[in-house]
Design a protein around this motif. Structure first.
Motif, PDB file in Angstrom:
ATOM      1  N   VAL A   7       0.893  -1.172   0.000  1.00 56.93           N
ATOM      2  CA  VAL A   7       0.000   0.000   0.000  1.00 56.93           C
ATOM      3  C   VAL A   7       0.917   1.204   0.000  1.00 56.93           C
ATOM      4  CG1 VAL A   7      -0.262   0.003   2.550  1.00 56.93           C
ATOM      5  CG2 VAL A   7      -1.894   1.263   1.108  1.00 56.93           C
ATOM      6  N   HIS A  14      -0.175   5.622   9.100  1.00 51.22           N
ATOM      7  CA  HIS A  14      -1.474   5.416   9.742  1.00 51.22           C
ATOM      8  C   HIS A  14      -2.247   4.250   9.129  1.00 51.22           C
ATOM      9  CE1 HIS A  14      -2.303   7.422   6.002  1.00 51.22           C
ATOM     10  NE2 HIS A  14      -3.495   6.871   6.078  1.00 51.22           N
ATOM     11  N   SER A  15      -1.800   3.755   7.963  1.00 49.70           N
ATOM     12  CA  SER A  15      -2.617   2.797   7.207  1.00 49.70           C
ATOM     13  C   SER A  15      -2.814   1.482   7.957  1.00 49.70           C
ATOM     14  CB  SER A  15      -1.968   2.510   5.860  1.00 49.70           C
ATOM     15  OG  SER A  15      -2.642   1.434   5.232  1.00 49.70           O
ATOM     16  N   ARG A  16      -4.034   0.993   7.971  1.00 51.65           N
ATOM     17  CA  ARG A  16      -4.344  -0.312   8.578  1.00 51.65           C
ATOM     18  C   ARG A  16      -4.350  -1.419   7.529  1.00 51.65           C
ATOM     19  NH1 ARG A  16      -5.515   4.016  12.206  1.00 51.65           N
ATOM     20  NH2 ARG A  16      -4.799   3.173  14.158  1.00 51.65           N
ATOM     21  N   SER A  17      -4.077  -1.079   6.273  1.00 53.52           N
ATOM     22  CA  SER A  17      -4.124  -2.105   5.228  1.00 53.52           C
ATOM     23  C   SER A  17      -3.156  -3.272   5.480  1.00 53.52           C
ATOM     24  CB  SER A  17      -3.865  -1.477   3.856  1.00 53.52           C
ATOM     25  OG  SER A  17      -4.936  -0.624   3.514  1.00 53.52           O
ATOM     26  N   ASN A  62      -2.246  -1.454  -3.186  1.00 48.78           N
ATOM     27  CA  ASN A  62      -3.239  -0.403  -2.962  1.00 48.78           C
ATOM     28  C   ASN A  62      -2.569   0.965  -3.000  1.00 48.78           C
ATOM     29  OD1 ASN A  62      -4.803  -2.589  -0.750  1.00 48.78           O
ATOM     30  ND2 ASN A  62      -5.883  -1.619  -2.449  1.00 48.78           N
ATOM     31  N   VAL A  63      -3.387   1.956  -3.322  1.00 49.85           N
ATOM     32  CA  VAL A  63      -2.914   3.332  -3.417  1.00 49.85           C
ATOM     33  C   VAL A  63      -3.878   4.206  -2.626  1.00 49.85           C
ATOM     34  CG1 VAL A  63      -2.477   5.230  -4.993  1.00 49.85           C
ATOM     35  CG2 VAL A  63      -2.014   2.889  -5.718  1.00 49.85           C
ATOM     36  N   THR A  64      -3.318   5.038  -1.768  1.00 46.72           N
ATOM     37  CA  THR A  64      -4.198   5.969  -1.055  1.00 46.72           C
ATOM     38  C   THR A  64      -3.704   7.400  -1.236  1.00 46.72           C
ATOM     39  OG1 THR A  64      -5.400   6.351   1.001  1.00 46.72           O
ATOM     40  CG2 THR A  64      -3.096   5.672   1.233  1.00 46.72           C
ATOM     41  N   LYS A  68      -4.057   8.665  -5.591  1.00 41.67           N
ATOM     42  CA  LYS A  68      -5.097   7.922  -6.329  1.00 41.67           C
ATOM     43  C   LYS A  68      -5.298   8.436  -7.762  1.00 41.67           C
ATOM     44  CE  LYS A  68      -7.716   6.157  -2.400  1.00 41.67           C
ATOM     45  NZ  LYS A  68      -8.995   6.073  -1.695  1.00 41.67           N
ATOM     46  N   ASN A  89      -7.447   2.919  -6.609  1.00 37.85           N
ATOM     47  CA  ASN A  89      -6.864   2.531  -5.316  1.00 37.85           C
ATOM     48  C   ASN A  89      -6.338   1.099  -5.335  1.00 37.85           C
ATOM     49  OD1 ASN A  89      -9.168   0.935  -5.164  1.00 37.85           O
ATOM     50  ND2 ASN A  89      -9.442   1.304  -2.971  1.00 37.85           N
ATOM     51  N   ASP A 104     -13.309   1.516  -3.631  1.00 39.05           N
ATOM     52  CA  ASP A 104     -13.912   2.226  -2.489  1.00 39.05           C
ATOM     53  C   ASP A 104     -15.443   2.157  -2.519  1.00 39.05           C
ATOM     54  OD1 ASP A 104     -11.543   2.995  -1.190  1.00 39.05           O
ATOM     55  OD2 ASP A 104     -11.299   4.732  -2.507  1.00 39.05           O
ATOM     56  N   TYR A 220     -13.201   6.598  10.209  1.00 40.80           N
ATOM     57  CA  TYR A 220     -13.264   5.503  11.196  1.00 40.80           C
ATOM     58  C   TYR A 220     -12.315   5.702  12.377  1.00 40.80           C
ATOM     59  CZ  TYR A 220      -9.188   3.820   8.678  1.00 40.80           C
ATOM     60  OH  TYR A 220      -7.958   3.732   8.083  1.00 40.80           O
ATOM     61  N   LEU A 245     -13.456   0.277   4.825  1.00 38.31           N
ATOM     62  CA  LEU A 245     -12.019   0.011   4.645  1.00 38.31           C
ATOM     63  C   LEU A 245     -11.763  -1.494   4.503  1.00 38.31           C
ATOM     64  CD1 LEU A 245      -9.067   1.233   4.721  1.00 38.31           C
ATOM     65  CD2 LEU A 245      -9.046   0.438   7.100  1.00 38.31           C
ATOM     66  N   GLN A 248     -13.231  -2.758   1.028  1.00 37.26           N
ATOM     67  CA  GLN A 248     -12.533  -2.299  -0.180  1.00 37.26           C
ATOM     68  C   GLN A 248     -11.248  -3.093  -0.408  1.00 37.26           C
ATOM     69  OE1 GLN A 248      -9.415  -0.481  -0.512  1.00 37.26           O
ATOM     70  NE2 GLN A 248      -9.057  -0.824   1.681  1.00 37.26           N
TER      71      GLN A 248
HETATM   72  O1  SKM Z   1      -8.957   3.146  -0.784  1.00 34.38           O
HETATM   73  C1  SKM Z   1      -8.308   2.760   0.414  1.00 34.38           C
HETATM   74  C2  SKM Z   1      -6.916   2.252   0.110  1.00 34.38           C
HETATM   75  O2  SKM Z   1      -7.001   1.101  -0.710  1.00 34.38           O
HETATM   76  C3  SKM Z   1      -6.161   1.886   1.378  1.00 34.38           C
HETATM   77  C4  SKM Z   1      -6.361   2.836   2.484  1.00 34.38           C
HETATM   78  C5  SKM Z   1      -5.455   2.764   3.631  1.00 34.38           C
HETATM   79  O3  SKM Z   1      -4.594   1.883   3.650  1.00 34.38           O
HETATM   80  O4  SKM Z   1      -5.570   3.595   4.555  1.00 34.38           O
HETATM   81  C6  SKM Z   1      -7.391   3.749   2.501  1.00 34.38           C
HETATM   82  C7  SKM Z   1      -8.303   3.953   1.359  1.00 34.38           C
HETATM   83  O5  SKM Z   1      -7.891   5.112   0.633  1.00 34.38           O
END
Ligand code: SKM
Length: 279
Positions: A7, A14-17, A62-64, A68, A89, A104, A220, A245, A248
């Motif tokens: 990602v 911060h990303s939870r992906s 993934n792209v945030t 995007k 994304n 999304d 969230y 999240l 997606q």
């Molecule tokens: O669309 C998603 C994206 O794929 C991943 C993401 C994230 O890791 O915080 C947030 C959204 O933008």
């Protein structure tokens, strides 16, 4: 051989992906990796070049924010959803070409389908905000044939563009417009960052919504945003933004790793525990 996905964003800490995809990798016993990679805007084109050539050995990712739009522009094969949004994304390599989509809207719909079956029977929705998240939500609602979609935004510029692209009704001046458009609506969606990270949010008077109405947020952090709390105080059903999240993420995982994952309560609990740890 490890199947590698990523990602990328800026910032991306911060990303939870990674937590989501690593949970699924472990659940399926797949020898894969999924890492967060910070890429500064001026380096993104370079990142995409290495991805396309195979030099970076990723199968996709993934792209945030803020990449995007660039991801869509630089991909070889954006699908219809990405084209209509002008943003992607989810990226994957296939036959030497970089494909792109945007999940999304799919995440938004799947989350509501899971939590409030039948939610789409309403014929009036209100969407607050006109940015990137709003576009995805509006596109998704249009695909479900929700009768009337009302977009309320602080300024008229971006909202007008949504009107010409998606045929929605648009209103500036939220304070004046909201009482009118909320009347008889069955769905309210906040797509702005109002109330994010504990910021104060204006109190919205939800009392004019249909008694069966659902109020949902794309924010969230915190899980129960001020907007959701206000809706709960009027007795409305609310749906937090974490589900969007989680859902997606599904199509990307399936593309890269070849298994269709499930969103379950254990995964939700893992993300919530992580959020509590960093609160
Ligand atoms: O669309 C998603 C994206 O794929 C991943 C993401 C994230 O890791 O915080 C947030 C959204 O933008």
């Amino acid at each position: 051989l490890t199947i590698k996905a990523f990602v990328t964003g800026y910032p991306i800490k911060h990303s939870r992906s990674p937590l989501i995809h690593r949970y699924w990798l472990e659940a399926f016993g797949i020898g894969g990796s999924y890492d967060a990679i910070a890429v500064a805007p001026e380096m993104f084109e370079h990142f995409m070049t290495d991805l396309k050539s195979g030099k970076s050995t990723f199968v996709g990712g993934n792209v945030t924010i803020p990449h995007k739009e660039s991801a869509y522009r630089l991909a070889d094969k954006p699908d219809d959803v990405a084209q209509e949004l002008g943003a992607a994304n989810t990226l994957w390599l296939e036959d030497g070409q970089l494909h792109a989509t945007n999940t999304d809207g799919y995440g938004f719909l799947s989350n509501l389908d899971a939590r409030c079956p039948g939610w789409d029977k309403t014929d009036r929705a209100v969407v607050l905000g006109a940015g990137g998240a709003s576009r995805s939500v509006i596109q998704a609602l249009c695909n479900r044939d929700i009768g009337e979609i009302n977009v309320v935004n602080r300024t008229i510029g971006r909202a007008k563009e949504l009107r010409s692209r998606f045929g929605v009704r648009v209103f500036a001046h939220p304070l004046e417009a909201l009482p009118e458009v909320l009347a008889g609506a069955g769905l309210f969606v906040n797509t702005t960052s109002l109330g994010m990270d504990g910021a104060e949010a204006p109190q919205i008077d939800f009392s004019a919504l249909l008694s069966s109405a659902i109020v949902t947020d794309v924010v969230y952090v915190p899980l129960n945003t001020p907007i959701l709390k206000a809706a709960q105080s009027h007795g409305f059903t609310t749906v937090d933004g974490l589900g969007m999240l989680l859902y997606q993420a599904k199509p990307g995982f399936e593309k890269w790793f070849g298994e269709a994952p499930d969103v379950n309560e254990e995964l939700r609990a893992i993300i919530i525990a992580d959020m509590d740890k960093h609160a």
